[in-house]
Motif scaffolding. Structure first.
Motif: not given
Length: 322
Positions: A144-156, A162-169, A171-175
Motif C-alpha cells: 500500500s505504501y509503495m502504491k501511494a509513494n512510487p519510487g520511494k522504497v529502495n530495494y537492495a 541476479g536471481i533475487t533482482h529478477l524475482i524482485g522485479t 514482485f513489482q510486476e505482480a502488484y
C-alpha cells in the motif's frame, strides 16, 4: 544340425553380451567429482560437501568437491561441459546458470546444449526482509505504501540481474509497484545497509537472513512463493496462485553426452538421499527445501522453459550486467 548350430550361436552371442551388459551397469567406475560454481564456505559449498558424502555412501565411490567460482557460474559450467561425458563429473549450481548467459550476452558454454540435467537437490527459500523498525510491518502495508509513494522504497540486490533482482522485479510486476534497485557487490554489504535502514527492502536467501531475523535486526514480510515455508508458516507468501514468479534451486548437471544409465543412477541416489529424514532436517537448518524427485527429462523441459522466462524478463526490462 541347423537347430543345434543356432542354439550354439545364440548361446555364444549371449555369453559375449554379458561383459557389455555388466559394463553398462557398472557406474560409477571411478571417483565422482562435484564442481561447485561458488567459493568455499558458502551455502552451495556446504550443501555439496554434505550431499557428496551421502552420494559417496550410496554409490560406493569417493566423491571429490571442487570449487570453481567465476563468470556468473559459467566457468564451472564450461569445465563440466568439456569433461569426459561419462557422468562422473557433476556441476552443482543455481538458477544463475540460466540467467548469466542472457545477462552477459556471451558465454563460454551453451548451457541448454552442452549440459545435461541430472537431479534436483533443493529449493532455496527467499525472504523479503526490511529493517526491524520500518513503519510498514506487514506485506500489505508495504505494498500500500509503495502504491501511494512510487519510487520511494529502495530495494537492495546482491548482484545486478541476479536471481533475487529478477524475482524482485516479478514482485513489482505482480502488484504494480515500483522500487528503486540498489545493486551491491555481494549479500553481506547489502544486508548491512538494510539492517541500518539505509535501504528499505531486500530479497535474500533465508540461509543468510535467518540469524539476523532471530537477533531482531531484520523483519521478514514474505517468502518468495505462493505458499508459506513449512518451517516458518507465520511468514506469508509474496505471491498468489496464478502470479508468475521464479523459484531458486540447486540442481546437478553433467556433460551433455553422458550415458542415460549414469544419469539415472545419480538421479535415483539423489532421490533416496533427499528423502532421508535426517538429511532433510540438516537441509532445513540451512533453510533449504529438499526436492530430488524430478526425472532428468522433466528437469530438461523445466530448464528450457525457465531459460525463456528469465530471458524474456531481462529483455523486457532492459536489465544489464554490472
Amino acid at each position: 544340425m541347423p537347430i543345434r548350430f543356432n542354439r550354439r550361436l545364440f548361446a555364444l552371442l549371449a555369453l559375449c553380451s554379458l561383459p557389455l551388459a555388466a559394463a553398462a551397469q557398472a557406474f560409477p567406475t571411478k571417483p565422482l567429482r562435484i564442481v561447485v560454481a561458488y567459493p568455499p564456505g558458502g551455502g552451495a559449498d556446504i550443501l555439496a560437501r554434505d550431499f557428496g558424502q551421502k552420494l559417496q555412501d550410496k554409490l560406493k565411490q569417493p566423491v571429490i568437491v571442487e570449487n570453481k567460482p567465476g563468470a556468473g557460474t559459467l566457468l564451472a559450467a564450461a569445465q563440466v561441459a568439456s569433461a569426459p561425458a561419462d557422468g562422473h563429473t557433476l556441476l552443482l549450481v543455481t538458477n544463475t546458470l540460466l540467467i548469466s548467459p542472457q545477462l552477459q550476452g556471451s558465454s563460454p558454454v551453451n548451457v541448454l546444449k552442452e549440459l545435461k540435467p541430472v537431479a534436483s537437490l533443493t529449493e532455496i527459500v527467499f525472504v523479503l526482509v526490511t529493517p526491524a523498525d520500518l513503519p510498514q510491518k506487514t506485506l500489505p502495508e508495504l505494498i500500500s505504501y509503495m502504491k501511494a509513494n512510487p519510487g520511494k522504497v529502495n530495494y537492495a540486490t546482491p548482484s545486478q540481474g541476479g536471481i533475487t533482482h529478477l524475482i524482485g522485479t516479478q514482485f513489482q510486476e505482480a502488484y504494480g509497484v515500483k522500487m528503486v534497485t540498489v545493486p551491491y557487490k555481494g549479500t553481506a554489504p547489502a544486508l548491512v545497509d538494510v539492517m541500518s535502514g539505509r535501504v528499505q527492502t531486500m530479497l535474500d536467501a533465508m540461509t543468510t537472513s535467518l540469524p539476523h531475523l532471530e537477533a531482531g535486526k531484520l523483519r521478514a514480510l514474505g517468502v518468495a512463493d505462493d505458499k508459506p515455508w513449512a518451517a516458518m508458516p507465520e511468514i506469508p507468501p509474496m505471491f498468489t496462485k496464478g502470479q508468475q514468479f521464479g523459484r531458486g534451486w540447486y540442481h546437478l548437471f553433467t556433460a551433455a553426452g553422458a550415458p542415460d544409465a549414469a544419469v539415472a543412477a545419480v538421479n535415483a541416489a539423489t532421490a533416496e538421499i533427499m528423502a532421508e529424514p535426517a538429511f532433510s532436517a540438516k537441509l532445513a537448518a540451512l533453510a533449504l527445501v529438499p526436492t530430488g524427485q524430478d526425472s532428468p527429462a522433466k528437469l530438461k523441459a523445466d530448464m528450457a522453459a525457465e531459460y525463456r522466462l528469465w530471458g524474456d524478463l531481462i529483455k523486457e526490462k532492459g536489465i544489464k550486467a554490472e
